[in-house]
Motif scaffolding. Structure first.
Motif, PDB file in Angstrom:
ATOM      1  N   MET A 248     -60.216  -4.242  -1.577  1.00 18.59           N
ATOM      2  CA  MET A 248     -61.202  -2.988  -1.398  1.00 18.59           C
ATOM      3  C   MET A 248     -61.832  -2.755  -2.701  1.00 18.59           C
ATOM      4  O   MET A 248     -61.060  -2.571  -3.704  1.00 18.59           O
TER       5      MET A 248
ATOM      6  N   ARG B  37     -65.050  -2.457   1.857  1.00 19.49           N
ATOM      7  CA  ARG B  37     -65.091  -3.835   1.831  1.00 19.49           C
ATOM      8  C   ARG B  37     -66.491  -4.303   1.841  1.00 19.49           C
ATOM      9  O   ARG B  37     -67.158  -3.797   2.687  1.00 19.49           O
TER      10      ARG B  37
ATOM     11  N   TRP C  76     -69.065  -8.239   2.088  1.00 22.22           N
ATOM     12  CA  TRP C  76     -68.834  -9.637   2.377  1.00 22.22           C
ATOM     13  C   TRP C  76     -70.275 -10.073   1.771  1.00 22.22           C
ATOM     14  O   TRP C  76     -71.182  -9.587   1.898  1.00 22.22           O
TER      15      TRP C  76
ATOM     16  N   GLU D 174     -64.078   2.273   4.632  1.00 20.82           N
ATOM     17  CA  GLU D 174     -62.648   2.222   4.952  1.00 20.82           C
ATOM     18  C   GLU D 174     -62.225   3.691   5.232  1.00 20.82           C
ATOM     19  O   GLU D 174     -61.791   4.346   6.134  1.00 20.82           O
TER      20      GLU D 174
END
Ligand SMILES: [Zn+2]
Length: 250
Positions: A1, A60, A62, A71
Motif C-alpha cells: 500500500m 494501491r 498497478w 483504500e
C-alpha cells in the motif's frame, strides 16, 4: 500500500456505491482512483472524498491500470470557511479547475501542488478571493510553463511596466508597446497590470501574502489572465458562470 498527501479535485459517483476521485498529489501529480463503497463508507473515507479536502490517502496501484484503488484516507484539512461562503467556494472550485486543466495525469509537479495548497489555505484564512485568484492564476501559468513574455515589447524590446497602455497578444503570449501597436488584435493592458504580472513569479509565499493588488488591476487582469489560461486549457471553466452570478448578486 502507498500513502500520499492529496487534494481532492473532483468526485463523481460510479456504479451503485463507488466513487471515482480525481486528486492532485506532490509525487504522482494528478491521479484518478476508484473508492469502492465510497458513496457509503464514512468509516474508511469520512468526508475525505469531497472536492476541496486535503487528506492523507492510502492506495494501491498497478502498472498498466488507469485507475488506482483508494483504500482509506485520513483527513488533514477540510476548509470549513471555503465550504460555507459561496464566493470562496466558487473560487476554490475555480482553482481546482485551473490545476486540473493545466496539468496532465501522472506528471509530478510539486510546485503546482504547493500552489494549490497555498491557494486553499489563504482562501480559508480570509484573504479576499479576487486578489488571491489573480496571484494564483499567474503562479499557475508559471508552474505550467506558460508565463507570457510580458517583460518587454515583442517588436522593439521596450520594457513594460511604465506608463501607457500595452497590448496583450493572447495566442502568442507576448505584448506590444504603445509605439508598436498598429491597431491589430490584442487586449489593452496597463503598465500597472504588467508590473504585477512580471513581479508575481519571483515572489515566495510570504512575499505573495504581503503583495497588495489595486482593485483596477484586479479587474483588468481578471479578464486577461483567465482567458489566457482558458486558451491553453482549450475549454470553458464550469466555475465561471457560478462566480459571475455571485458577483452580480444572483
Ligand atoms: Zn515596441
Amino acid at each position: 500500500m502507498k500513502i500520499t498527501p492529496a487534494l481532492v479535485l473532483k468526485s463523481v459517483p460510479w456504479q451503485e456505491t463507488d466513487r471515482v476521485i480525481t486528486m492532485f498529489t506532490p509525487e504522482y501529480g494528478k491521479i484518478r482512483g476508484i473508492a469502492r463503497g465510497g458513496s457509503r463508507s464514512r468509516k474508511r473515507f469520512g468526508a475525505g472524498l469531497d472536492p476541496l479536502t486535503y487528506v492523507q490517502m492510502h492506495f494501491r496501484s498497478w502498472e498498466n491500470q488507469d485507475l488506482i484503488r483508494l483504500e482509506f484516507c485520513e483527513p488533514i484539512e477540510s476548509f470549513h470557511l471555503i465550504r460555507n461562503e459561496v464566493l470562496r467556494f466558487g473560487t476554490g472550485f475555480y482553482f481546482t479547475e485551473i490545476i486540473s486543466g493545466l496539468f496532465p495525469e501522472r506528471e509530478a509537479n510539486p510546485e503546482a501542488f504547493a500552489l494549490l495548497l497555498w491557494g486553499l489555505q489563504r482562501l480559508e484564512s480570509g484573504d479576499h478571493p479576487d486578489g488571491l485568484a489573480r496571484k494564483f492564476e499567474i503562479k499557475a501559468i508559471g508552474a505550467a510553463g506558460y508565463h507570457p513574455k510580458s517583460g518587454s515589447c515583442r517588436s522593439c524590446g521596450k520594457e513594460s511596466g511604465g506608463k501607457g497602455n500595452f497590448r496583450f497578444l493572447m495566442e502568442a503570449g507576448e505584448i506590444l508597446c504603445p509605439g508598436c501597436y498598429n491597431g491589430s488584435s490584442g487586449q489593452v493592458i496597463t503598465g500597472e497590470s504588467l508590473a504585477i504580472l512580471n513581479r508575481v513569479p519571483s515572489l515566495g509565499w510570504e512575499g505573495l501574502n504581503r503583495l497588495r493588488i489595486s482593485p483596477p488591476v484586479i479587474e483588468e487582469l481578471r479578464g486577461i489572465i483567465s482567458n489566457y489560461i482558458r486558451y491553453h486549457i482549450g475549454g470553458e471553466f464550469r466555475s465561471k458562470h457560478f462566480l459571475e452570478s455571485i458577483r452580480q448578486g444572483g
